[in-house]
Design a protein around this motif. Structure first.
Motif, PDB file in Angstrom:
ATOM      1  N   GLY A 123      53.917  14.389   5.167  1.00  0.00           N
ATOM      2  CA  GLY A 123      55.220  13.705   5.137  1.00  0.00           C
ATOM      3  C   GLY A 123      55.263  12.280   5.627  1.00  0.00           C
ATOM      4  N   PHE A 124      54.251  11.855   6.401  1.00  0.00           N
ATOM      5  CA  PHE A 124      54.308  10.510   6.980  1.00  0.00           C
ATOM      6  C   PHE A 124      53.423   9.507   6.232  1.00  0.00           C
ATOM      7  CE2 PHE A 124      54.502   7.730  10.934  1.00  0.00           C
ATOM      8  CZ  PHE A 124      55.885   7.661  10.965  1.00  0.00           C
ATOM      9  N   ILE A 125      52.705   9.988   5.204  1.00  0.00           N
ATOM     10  CA  ILE A 125      51.775   9.083   4.500  1.00  0.00           C
ATOM     11  C   ILE A 125      52.503   7.898   3.837  1.00  0.00           C
ATOM     12  CG2 ILE A 125      50.009   8.909   2.679  1.00  0.00           C
ATOM     13  CD1 ILE A 125      49.186  11.773   3.335  1.00  0.00           C
ATOM     14  N   PRO A 126      53.666   8.095   3.173  1.00  0.00           N
ATOM     15  CA  PRO A 126      54.341   6.935   2.568  1.00  0.00           C
ATOM     16  C   PRO A 126      54.705   5.858   3.602  1.00  0.00           C
ATOM     17  CG  PRO A 126      55.269   8.964   1.717  1.00  0.00           C
ATOM     18  CD  PRO A 126      54.358   9.355   2.840  1.00  0.00           C
ATOM     19  N   TYR A 127      54.898   6.280   4.845  1.00  0.00           N
ATOM     20  CA  TYR A 127      55.220   5.331   5.916  1.00  0.00           C
ATOM     21  C   TYR A 127      54.062   4.354   6.129  1.00  0.00           C
ATOM     22  CZ  TYR A 127      57.365   3.915  10.371  1.00  0.00           C
ATOM     23  OH  TYR A 127      57.973   3.211  11.377  1.00  0.00           O
ATOM     24  N   LEU A 128      52.828   4.849   5.960  1.00  0.00           N
ATOM     25  CA  LEU A 128      51.655   3.965   6.075  1.00  0.00           C
ATOM     26  C   LEU A 128      51.717   2.897   4.995  1.00  0.00           C
ATOM     27  CD1 LEU A 128      48.868   6.704   6.530  1.00  0.00           C
ATOM     28  CD2 LEU A 128      49.949   5.362   8.349  1.00  0.00           C
ATOM     29  N   PHE A 129      52.136   3.309   3.787  1.00  0.00           N
ATOM     30  CA  PHE A 129      52.235   2.348   2.675  1.00  0.00           C
ATOM     31  C   PHE A 129      53.374   1.359   2.910  1.00  0.00           C
ATOM     32  CE2 PHE A 129      49.576   5.552   0.783  1.00  0.00           C
ATOM     33  CZ  PHE A 129      48.686   4.800   0.018  1.00  0.00           C
ATOM     34  N   LEU A 175      60.107  13.352  -1.860  1.00  0.00           N
ATOM     35  CA  LEU A 175      61.391  12.916  -2.453  1.00  0.00           C
ATOM     36  C   LEU A 175      62.518  13.798  -1.930  1.00  0.00           C
ATOM     37  CD1 LEU A 175      60.129  12.247  -6.090  1.00  0.00           C
ATOM     38  CD2 LEU A 175      61.031  10.518  -4.527  1.00  0.00           C
ATOM     39  N   ASP A 176      62.228  15.083  -1.824  1.00  0.00           N
ATOM     40  CA  ASP A 176      63.215  16.032  -1.301  1.00  0.00           C
ATOM     41  C   ASP A 176      63.517  15.728   0.165  1.00  0.00           C
ATOM     42  OD1 ASP A 176      64.830  18.379  -1.798  1.00  0.00           O
ATOM     43  OD2 ASP A 176      63.516  19.447  -0.405  1.00  0.00           O
ATOM     44  N   PHE A 177      62.488  15.324   0.915  1.00  0.00           N
ATOM     45  CA  PHE A 177      62.652  14.995   2.330  1.00  0.00           C
ATOM     46  C   PHE A 177      63.631  13.820   2.503  1.00  0.00           C
ATOM     47  CE2 PHE A 177      61.136  12.584   6.107  1.00  0.00           C
ATOM     48  CZ  PHE A 177      61.437  13.524   7.079  1.00  0.00           C
ATOM     49  N   ILE A 178      63.495  12.813   1.617  1.00  0.00           N
ATOM     50  CA  ILE A 178      64.417  11.664   1.650  1.00  0.00           C
ATOM     51  C   ILE A 178      65.846  12.150   1.409  1.00  0.00           C
ATOM     52  CG2 ILE A 178      65.107   9.556   0.422  1.00  0.00           C
ATOM     53  CD1 ILE A 178      62.233   8.966  -0.163  1.00  0.00           C
ATOM     54  N   TYR A 236      61.427   6.120   4.733  1.00  0.00           N
ATOM     55  CA  TYR A 236      60.781   5.368   3.653  1.00  0.00           C
ATOM     56  C   TYR A 236      61.536   5.637   2.361  1.00  0.00           C
ATOM     57  CZ  TYR A 236      58.392   9.945   3.493  1.00  0.00           C
ATOM     58  OH  TYR A 236      58.119  11.280   3.479  1.00  0.00           O
ATOM     59  N   SER A 237      61.176   4.926   1.300  1.00  0.00           N
ATOM     60  CA  SER A 237      61.916   5.072   0.044  1.00  0.00           C
ATOM     61  C   SER A 237      61.005   5.652  -1.047  1.00  0.00           C
ATOM     62  CB  SER A 237      62.427   3.702  -0.413  1.00  0.00           C
ATOM     63  OG  SER A 237      61.303   2.920  -0.790  1.00  0.00           O
ATOM     64  N   ALA A 238      61.589   5.915  -2.196  1.00  0.00           N
ATOM     65  CA  ALA A 238      60.835   6.445  -3.334  1.00  0.00           C
ATOM     66  C   ALA A 238      59.735   5.456  -3.757  1.00  0.00           C
ATOM     67  CB  ALA A 238      61.769   6.715  -4.499  1.00  0.00           C
ATOM     68  N   GLU A 239      59.955   4.169  -3.491  1.00  0.00           N
ATOM     69  CA  GLU A 239      58.952   3.152  -3.846  1.00  0.00           C
ATOM     70  C   GLU A 239      57.627   3.414  -3.133  1.00  0.00           C
ATOM     71  OE1 GLU A 239      58.778   0.721  -6.189  1.00  0.00           O
ATOM     72  OE2 GLU A 239      60.572   1.837  -6.773  1.00  0.00           O
ATOM     73  N   GLU A 240      57.732   3.731  -1.832  1.00  0.00           N
ATOM     74  CA  GLU A 240      56.512   3.977  -1.045  1.00  0.00           C
ATOM     75  C   GLU A 240      55.810   5.257  -1.506  1.00  0.00           C
ATOM     76  OE1 GLU A 240      58.584   1.009   1.074  1.00  0.00           O
ATOM     77  OE2 GLU A 240      59.304   3.041   1.460  1.00  0.00           O
ATOM     78  N   ILE A 241      56.609   6.231  -1.937  1.00  0.00           N
ATOM     79  CA  ILE A 241      56.000   7.473  -2.443  1.00  0.00           C
ATOM     80  C   ILE A 241      55.229   7.161  -3.732  1.00  0.00           C
ATOM     81  CG2 ILE A 241      56.472   9.816  -3.298  1.00  0.00           C
ATOM     82  CD1 ILE A 241      58.973   9.818  -1.500  1.00  0.00           C
ATOM     83  N   LYS A 242      55.843   6.324  -4.563  1.00  0.00           N
ATOM     84  CA  LYS A 242      55.197   5.910  -5.811  1.00  0.00           C
ATOM     85  C   LYS A 242      53.883   5.191  -5.507  1.00  0.00           C
ATOM     86  CE  LYS A 242      58.593   4.891  -8.915  1.00  0.00           C
ATOM     87  NZ  LYS A 242      59.576   3.948  -9.465  1.00  0.00           N
TER      88      LYS A 242
END
Length: 457
Positions: free
Chosen positions: A70-76, A99-102, A114-120
Motif C-alpha cells: 500500500g505504500f509503494i505509490p508514496y515512494l513514486f 485505487l480502492d484504498f484511495i 497519493y493519487s491514481a497518477e502515482e499508482i499508474k
C-alpha cells in the motif's frame, strides 16, 4: 562484504511490512505496506537514518495485500523511479486495491496520501517475473520468486547476495497447506542460509481447525441465521479470503449440503475474482480445470449476485430476505462492510462472521473481544451503534500458515536454514515462535523490533 536487514515495519507486528536490505552495493526494499488497523502509526519508518529514497535501487513486492504494497505509490510521489518486481497477478491486484484504498480514504473524509497518477507510475515501473525465474535486480542481488500459497500470485522471495556470499528467503506471507484455491508453499530451494519467516499465527495456541470443520462452522452460522430470517455479513479481504469463502459456499450449494440462498458480493471482490479467472495457471489443479468449463466456473455460480451501486446496496439491506453478504474491508476499517454493519447491527436476527485476521485495534478485533458499543463519526455527526447481531469467528479460512504448518515448513525446508528471523506477527507470537524453533531445530533465531537492524553476514 556485509549484508544487513533493517526493519522499517512488521517487526513484532502485523501490518506495514517494510524491510530494507543493504549491502555495500545495493539498497533493496522488501515490501512497503500500510497498517490499516492503526490510525496512530500506519506507515513504515521511512525517516529512519539508513533509508534514503535517492539511493534505493529496487522494490520487491511479495504479494498484493495493502499491508505489503500500500505504500509503494508514496515512494513514486517522492521521486523514486526504479523498478518494482512482482508476479503478474500481484501487479494487477495491487493496483486495484490501491485505487480502492484511495476511495476508502476519501469516503472517510481523509486526504488520500497519493493519487491514481502515482499508482499508474508504479505500474509503469513494474517488472513482472514468473515463479522460478531468476533475475538480477542489482549488481550483487539476484532474486527468484517461489509460490507462497497465500493469495493469487503471492511469492516467497529468494535472494542470492554477492557471488555465492549468502542466500536469504523472505517468506512474505505464506501458507504451507493446500487450500481450495492454491497449492501449498514451496520448500525446496537451491541454497538457503537465512530464513525470514512470518508469525501471524505463530503463537502456541494458534491451532487451526481442520478444513472440513471450518466449512461446517460457516454452514452452521449461515443456516441458523437465515432460518431465523436474518442476514449474514462476512467482512472479508478482497483478495484470497473472499475467493476461498466463495469456493466453500459454491461447493456446499452444489453438493446440496446448503440451501440456495443469495450471496451478495460487494466492494473489490468481484473485480479481483475476475483477475483470478485471468490467471488460472496460478491456481490449484481442481479450480483450474473448473474455470476452463464455462458452465462449471465456481465463481460464476448463480448463487452469487453482484452489488454495483449505493442504490443496490440499500436494496440488499432493506428489501431482500435472508442472504449472505460478502463485503470488503475485512477488518471493518472502512469500505462497504462498515456500511452494512451500521444498518444490520441492531437486529438480533442478523449475524456477522469473521473469516480473516483482525488487526490489533481494528473494529473487527474489538468486536471479537466482546465490545458491543461503537461511536461512528458520520459527516461531522457522531452516532452510537449497539451491536445486537450475533458475532462469530470462523477460523481456518486463513491464507496464513498455522503454528503447526510453520513448524512443518521449517522441518521440510531444503536446505535447512542456519538462521531464522521471525517477523509479521504480534510481539508474543513472534517471540514464542522464535523460541520454539530454536528449541526444536537448534537454529539461531531472532525476532527484531521495528527500527532494529540485523546483520546476517
Amino acid at each position: 562484504e556485509w549484508i544487513r536487514l533493517s526493519y522499517l515495519g512488521s517487526g513484532r507486528q502485523v501490518g506495514r511490512s517494510c524491510i530494507l536490505l543493504q549491502t555495500p552495493e545495493s539498497r533493496v526494499l522488501l515490501d512497503c505496506g500500510i497498517n490499516v488497523a492503526d490510525d496512530a502509526k500506519p506507515y513504515p519508518y521511512l525517516e529512519a537514518p539508513e533509508f534514503d529514497i535517492n539511493e534505493l535501487d529496487a522494490v520487491i513486492l511479495s504479494h498484493a495485500h495493502i499491508d505489503h504494497c500500500g505504500f509503494i505509490p508514496y515512494l513514486f510521489k517522492f521521486g523514486y523511479r526504479g523498478p518494482v518486481y512482482c508476479t503478474e497477478p500481484t501487479r494487477d491486484v495491487s493496483a486495484l486495491l490501491m485505487l480502492d484504498f484511495i476511495k476508502i480514504q476519501r469516503a472517510d473524509g481523509k486526504e488520500p496520501i497519493y493519487s491514481a497518477e502515482e499508482i499508474k507510475e508504479m505500474v509503469k515501473h513494474t517488472i513482472t517475473l514468473e515463479y522460478n525465474e531468476v533475475s538480477d535486480v542489482t549488481p550483487d542481488v539476484r532474486i527468484t520468486m517461489y509460490n507462497a500459497g497465500h493469495i493469487l500470485g503471492s511469492a516467497m522471495v529468494h535472494l542470492h547476495v554477492g557471488n555465492g556470499l549468502h542466500n536469504i528467503l523472505y517468506s512474505g506471507d505464506q501458507k504451507y497447506g493446500k487450500t481450495l484455491l492454491l497449492e501449498p508453499a514451496v520448500t525446496q530451494f537451491p541454497r538457503l542460509e537465512t530464513l525470514m519467516l512470518e508469525a501471524t499465527y505463530g503463537g502456541k495456541d494458534n491451532i487451526m481447525p481442520h478444513r472440513q470443520e471450518t466449512d461446517e462452522e460457516l454452514m452452521k452460522v449461515i443456516k441458523e441465521t437465515t432460518e431465523r430470517g436474518g442476514k449474514v455479513l462476512i467482512p472479508t479481504l478482497g483478495v484470497g479470503r473472499a475467493q476461498e469463502v466463495m469456493l466453500a459456499i459454491e461447493a456446499m450449494v452444489r453438493e446440496g449440503r446448503m440451501q440456495h440462498i443469495p450471496v451478495y458480493i460487494d466492494g473489490m471482490v468481484w473485480d479481483v475474482t475476475a483477475i483470478h479467472t485471468a490467471y488460472p495457471e496460478y491456481l490449484n489443479n481442481t479450480v483450474r480445470k473448473l474455470i476452463f468449463h464455462k458452465d462449471q466456473n465456481p465463481f460464476l455460480h448463480e448463487v452469487f449476485k453482484r452489488v454495483g451501486s449505493q442504490q443496490e446496496r440499500m436494496q440488499v439491506i432493506e428489501e431482500t430476505g435472508p442472504c449472505v453478504i460478502l463485503a470488503t474491508s475485512g477488518m471493518l476499517t472502512g469500505g462497504p462492510s462498515v456500511e452494512y454493519l451500521k444498518h444490520l447491527c441492531d437486529n438480533p436476527k442478523n449475524a456477522i462472521g469473521f473469516v480473516n485476521y483482525q488487526g490489533d485495534g481494528s473494529l473487527g478485533r474489538r468486536m471479537q473481544q466482546g465490545e458491543r458499543e461503537f461511536t461512528f463519526a458520520d459527516g461531522g455527526k457522531h452516532e452510537m451503534l449497539q451491536i445486537k447481531m450475533s458475532v462469530h469467528t470462523v477460523d481456518g479460512f486463513s491464507g496464513h500458515s498455522s503454528r503447526n504448518q510453520l513448524m512443518n515448513f521449517v522441518a521440510k525446508c531444503e536446505p535447512r536454514p542456519k538462521k531464522i528471523i521471525v517477523n509479521h506477527g504480534e510481539s508474543s507470537r513472534c517471540l514464542d515462535l522464535a523460541s520454539s524453533m530454536h528449541k526444536n531445530f537448534r537454529i539461531e533465531t531472532v525476532a527484531p523490533r521495528n527500527l532494529e537492524a540485523v546483520r546476517v553476514k
